[in-house]
Structure formats: C-alpha cells, structure tokens
Design an enzyme around this catalytic site. Structure first.
Site, PDB file in Angstrom:
ATOM      1  N   ASN A  92       0.878  -1.287   0.100  1.00  0.00           N
ATOM      2  CA  ASN A  92      -0.125  -0.072  -0.092  1.00  0.00           C
ATOM      3  C   ASN A  92       0.856   1.215  -0.067  1.00  0.00           C
ATOM      4  OD1 ASN A  92      -2.500   1.857   0.879  1.00  0.00           O
ATOM      5  ND2 ASN A  92      -0.956   2.123   2.386  1.00  0.00           N
ATOM      6  N   TYR A 157       3.739   8.953 -11.346  1.00  0.00           N
ATOM      7  CA  TYR A 157       2.760   8.118 -10.640  1.00  0.00           C
ATOM      8  C   TYR A 157       2.002   7.089 -11.323  1.00  0.00           C
ATOM      9  CZ  TYR A 157      -0.879   7.600  -7.141  1.00  0.00           C
ATOM     10  OH  TYR A 157      -1.962   7.003  -6.163  1.00  0.00           O
ATOM     11  N   ALA A 159       2.710   5.927 -14.267  1.00  0.00           N
ATOM     12  CA  ALA A 159       3.671   4.717 -14.829  1.00  0.00           C
ATOM     13  C   ALA A 159       4.045   3.560 -13.664  1.00  0.00           C
ATOM     14  CB  ALA A 159       5.065   5.134 -15.268  1.00  0.00           C
ATOM     15  N   LYS A 161       2.051   3.000 -11.121  1.00  0.00           N
ATOM     16  CA  LYS A 161       0.830   2.500 -10.761  1.00  0.00           C
ATOM     17  C   LYS A 161       0.226   1.506 -12.072  1.00  0.00           C
ATOM     18  CE  LYS A 161      -0.060   4.070  -6.669  1.00  0.00           C
ATOM     19  NZ  LYS A 161      -0.093   3.365  -5.538  1.00  0.00           N
ATOM     20  N   ILE A 190      -9.774   9.319  -3.200  1.00  0.00           N
ATOM     21  CA  ILE A 190     -10.051   8.867  -1.818  1.00  0.00           C
ATOM     22  C   ILE A 190      -9.790  10.209  -1.088  1.00  0.00           C
ATOM     23  CG2 ILE A 190      -9.783   7.432   0.039  1.00  0.00           C
ATOM     24  CD1 ILE A 190     -11.142   6.268  -2.553  1.00  0.00           C
TER      25      ILE A 190
HETATM   26  P1  NAP Z   1      -0.665   8.631   2.685  1.00  0.00           P
HETATM   27  O1  NAP Z   1      -1.628   9.105   3.491  1.00  0.00           O
HETATM   28  O2  NAP Z   1       0.381   9.437   1.912  1.00  0.00           O
HETATM   29  O3  NAP Z   1       0.198   7.375   3.022  1.00  0.00           O
HETATM   30  C1  NAP Z   1       1.281   6.811   2.741  1.00  0.00           C
HETATM   31  C2  NAP Z   1       1.867   5.933   3.499  1.00  0.00           C
HETATM   32  O4  NAP Z   1       2.871   5.136   2.931  1.00  0.00           O
HETATM   33  C3  NAP Z   1       2.400   6.781   4.645  1.00  0.00           C
HETATM   34  O5  NAP Z   1       2.400   6.023   6.080  1.00  0.00           O
HETATM   35  C4  NAP Z   1       3.864   6.909   4.303  1.00  0.00           C
HETATM   36  O6  NAP Z   1       4.710   6.881   5.389  1.00  0.00           O
HETATM   37  C5  NAP Z   1       4.379   5.536   3.828  1.00  0.00           C
HETATM   38  N1  NAP Z   1       5.312   5.487   2.968  1.00  0.00           N
HETATM   39  C6  NAP Z   1       5.780   6.440   1.936  1.00  0.00           C
HETATM   40  N2  NAP Z   1       7.156   6.288   1.611  1.00  0.00           N
HETATM   41  C7  NAP Z   1       7.428   5.092   2.293  1.00  0.00           C
HETATM   42  C8  NAP Z   1       8.591   4.271   2.018  1.00  0.00           C
HETATM   43  N3  NAP Z   1       9.573   4.573   1.191  1.00  0.00           N
HETATM   44  N4  NAP Z   1       8.808   3.102   2.716  1.00  0.00           N
HETATM   45  C9  NAP Z   1       7.833   2.677   3.755  1.00  0.00           C
HETATM   46  N5  NAP Z   1       6.518   3.421   3.792  1.00  0.00           N
HETATM   47  C10 NAP Z   1       6.318   4.508   2.966  1.00  0.00           C
HETATM   48  O7  NAP Z   1      -1.259   7.942   1.428  1.00  0.00           O
HETATM   49  P2  NAP Z   1      -2.790   7.391   0.788  1.00  0.00           P
HETATM   50  O8  NAP Z   1      -3.297   8.285   0.344  1.00  0.00           O
HETATM   51  O9  NAP Z   1      -3.190   6.545   2.253  1.00  0.00           O
HETATM   52  O10 NAP Z   1      -2.344   6.201  -0.299  1.00  0.00           O
HETATM   53  C11 NAP Z   1      -2.073   4.672   0.280  1.00  0.00           C
HETATM   54  C12 NAP Z   1      -1.746   4.264  -1.228  1.00  0.00           C
HETATM   55  O11 NAP Z   1      -3.227   4.271  -2.139  1.00  0.00           O
HETATM   56  C13 NAP Z   1      -0.924   4.984  -2.060  1.00  0.00           C
HETATM   57  O12 NAP Z   1       0.081   3.866  -2.740  1.00  0.00           O
HETATM   58  C14 NAP Z   1      -1.704   5.722  -3.084  1.00  0.00           C
HETATM   59  O13 NAP Z   1      -0.921   5.804  -4.285  1.00  0.00           O
HETATM   60  C15 NAP Z   1      -2.723   4.758  -3.478  1.00  0.00           C
HETATM   61  N6  NAP Z   1      -3.850   5.731  -4.197  1.00  0.00           N
HETATM   62  C16 NAP Z   1      -4.273   6.740  -3.028  1.00  0.00           C
HETATM   63  C17 NAP Z   1      -5.549   7.498  -3.665  1.00  0.00           C
HETATM   64  C18 NAP Z   1      -6.038   8.546  -2.682  1.00  0.00           C
HETATM   65  O14 NAP Z   1      -7.092   9.242  -3.230  1.00  0.00           O
HETATM   66  N7  NAP Z   1      -5.478   8.878  -1.514  1.00  0.00           N
HETATM   67  C19 NAP Z   1      -6.040   7.287  -4.892  1.00  0.00           C
HETATM   68  C20 NAP Z   1      -5.319   6.153  -5.536  1.00  0.00           C
HETATM   69  C21 NAP Z   1      -4.340   5.324  -4.936  1.00  0.00           C
HETATM   70  P3  NAP Z   1       5.050   8.485   6.060  1.00  0.00           P
HETATM   71  O15 NAP Z   1       3.733   8.837   6.786  1.00  0.00           O
HETATM   72  O16 NAP Z   1       6.209   8.113   6.829  1.00  0.00           O
HETATM   73  O17 NAP Z   1       5.528   9.233   4.830  1.00  0.00           O
END
Ligand code: NAP
Length: 249
Positions: A92, A157, A159, A161, A190
């Site tokens: 994730n 991003y 690429a 995904k 989201i």
């Molecule tokens: P988020 O709130 O930014 O959380 C991402 C988490 O990943 C954070 O806990 C972060 O840690 C951790 N992380 C980042 N880089 C890391 C690394 N190198 N090693 C280990 N952990 C790491 O993101 P989110 O919105 O919940 O998204 C979660 C996933 O869903 C992502 O893959 C995102 O691309 C995907 N997604 C999100 C949306 C959306 O609308 N939110 C839509 C489509 C897909 P830190 O807090 O320490 O940085």
C-alpha cells in the site's frame, strides 16, 4: 469473536495513516494479526494496540524504507521469524511527486517508481515464498484509477501504478498453482492527505466527473481489501478492482 480474517496474519506497508491505517483497522476488527511496515513509527500505535486487544488480536509495528532492498530483505526476515508466515500482503505504501514531464527531475521519477513499484516487487519476492510453502496467500497491490487511464502531471505516478497492474497479472500467473492469489485495487479519488493537497478547483472538477459525485473514503478501500484478503474471493486472482465511484468504467 469471529471475523472474516480470524487468525490470519496480514502485513500492510504504509499502515500508519490514510488508506493503510484504514486497512490495518479493518483487518484488526476482522480478527487479523496485523504487521504494519512503515517508514517511521506510528505515533498512534498505542491506540491501535488497544483496538487489537479489544478484538483479541495483536498489531506489531516495523520500520523500513520499502524501496530499499537491504532494508526490505532484513525486515521481512524479522517479520517472518516472528510471525512464522504471512497470509496476506498489502503493498500500500506510495508517494506522489507531481509535475509536468518536461520539467520533471529524474530524482522525482526514480523516487516514485522505486517507492510505488519496486517496493511491491521486493516485498512480494520476500513474502510470497512463505505463502507458496503453505499453499495459501493473498497479495494485494494498491494501484490507482490513474494507472488505468493516465493523468497529466503524473507521468511518474501513473507509470508506477500501471506497472503494478502488469506485476499483479504476471505474478498471479506465476504463483496461482500454489494457491497464492494476486490482485490489485485501483482507488479513485479518496479523501486523504494525498487529495487534500489538490486545490479546491481541481477537487470540484474531479467530483463533476465522478458518477457518484463524491470522493470515496479510506474505509471503502479497506472494504475492498477485506474482500480480496478473505476467502470470499478465493476464486479471484489477477484482477483489478476499481473502487472509484464510477470515474472509470
Ligand atoms: P498517505 O496518506 O500519503 O500514506 C502513505 C503511507 O506510506 C504513509 O504511512 C507513508 O509513511 C508510507 N510510506 C511512504 N513512503 C514510504 C517508504 N519509502 N517506505 C515505507 N513506507 C512509506 O497515502 P494514501 O492516500 O493513504 O495512499 C495509500 C496508497 O493508495 C498509495 O499507494 C496511493 O498511491 C494509493 N492511492 C491513493 C489514492 C487517494 O485518493 N488517496 C487514490 C489512488 C491510489 P510516512 O507517513 O512516514 O511518509
């Protein structure tokens, strides 16, 4: 107490906030033992431990950069030594470094590809062995609707995904015979810190394009993970589950 994931061991990356936190919470509420692997220590770990205790289960926190091979190999060994085996892996963790390609720094390309895509390769390689050995497992890769349809300003991003979709389908074909399933979820927009960064105008433009008219919630994605993690989806592999309010059909 019983739940869809009773006694299962679930490892989620980036489980300290946003969608990952919702996944960890839902898994605990459904009886799973959760391993959260994040960049830093979850400041909210005490309340997560209390939630786990209230549900007669446990949560353990580990730290590593999921794009760093040495760290992933070492932390996965540590987790497997503790857990014995992992039943569900949710890749994730992810980042954005948006910008038009003409001006994109190579580091922003590399960081996004490494943290979003290479991490899923490294984690799956280290964890799937124990799944294959026990002849059961579910790997869930967090892609995105923009990995399916593209988005200007997000070449790196998108690429990463889209790459996750190829990884998902290929790995599903490689390890299906060992009863290890590999699927992807493609969330739409989201509500989260990631979307909070978008301007109000951009947010409203996106909402206008979503048939259901609103952004989703992290819990909507956690519900999709619950389905793909549990035996409810035991005949589902190599699929991309869109959870996007109809944004992409
Ligand atoms: P988020 O709130 O930014 O959380 C991402 C988490 O990943 C954070 O806990 C972060 O840690 C951790 N992380 C980042 N880089 C890391 C690394 N190198 N090693 C280990 N952990 C790491 O993101 P989110 O919105 O919940 O998204 C979660 C996933 O869903 C992502 O893959 C995102 O691309 C995907 N997604 C999100 C949306 C959306 O609308 N939110 C839509 C489509 C897909 P830190 O807090 O320490 O940085």
């Amino acid at each position: 107490m019983s739940g869809l994931l009773q006694g299962k061991k679930l490892l989620v990356t980036g489980g300290s906030r946003g969608i990952g936190k919702a996944i960890a919470t839902k898994a605990i509420e459904n009886g799973a033992i959760v391993y959260n692997l994040d960049l830093g220590v979850d400041p909210d770990m005490e309340s997560m431990k209390k939630l786990a205790a209230d549900n007669n289960t446990e949560i353990y926190g580990y730290t590593a950069d999921v794009s760093n091979e040495d760290q992933v190999v070492s932390v996965c060994k540590e987790i497997l030594d503790h857990a014995g085996s992992i039943d569900i892996l949710v890749n994730n963790a992810g980042i954005t470094r948006d910008g038009l390609m003409m001006r994109m720094k190579t580091k922003d390309w590399d960081d996004v590809i490494n943290i979003n895509l290479k991490s899923a390769f490294l984690m799956s390689r280290e964890i799937s062995r124990s799944m294959m050995k026990q002849r059961t497992g579910s790997i869930i890769n967090m892609s995105s609707v923009v990995g399916v349809q593209g988005n200007p300003g997000q070449t790196n991003y998108c690429a990463s995904k889209a790459g996750l979709l190829g990884l998902t389908k290929s790995l599903a074909k490689e390890i299906g015979s060992r009863n290890v399933r590999v699927n992807a979820i493609a969330p739409g927009f989201i509500a989260s810190p990631m979307t909070d960064k978008l301007s109000e105008e951009v947010q409203n433009n996106y909402k206008a394009a979503i048939p259901l008219g609103v952004f989703g919630e992290a819990d909507d994605i956690a519900n999709a993970v619950l389905f793909l993690a549990s035996d409810m989806s035991k005949y589902v592999t190599g699929q991309v589950l869109g959870v996007n309010g109809g944004l992409n059909m």
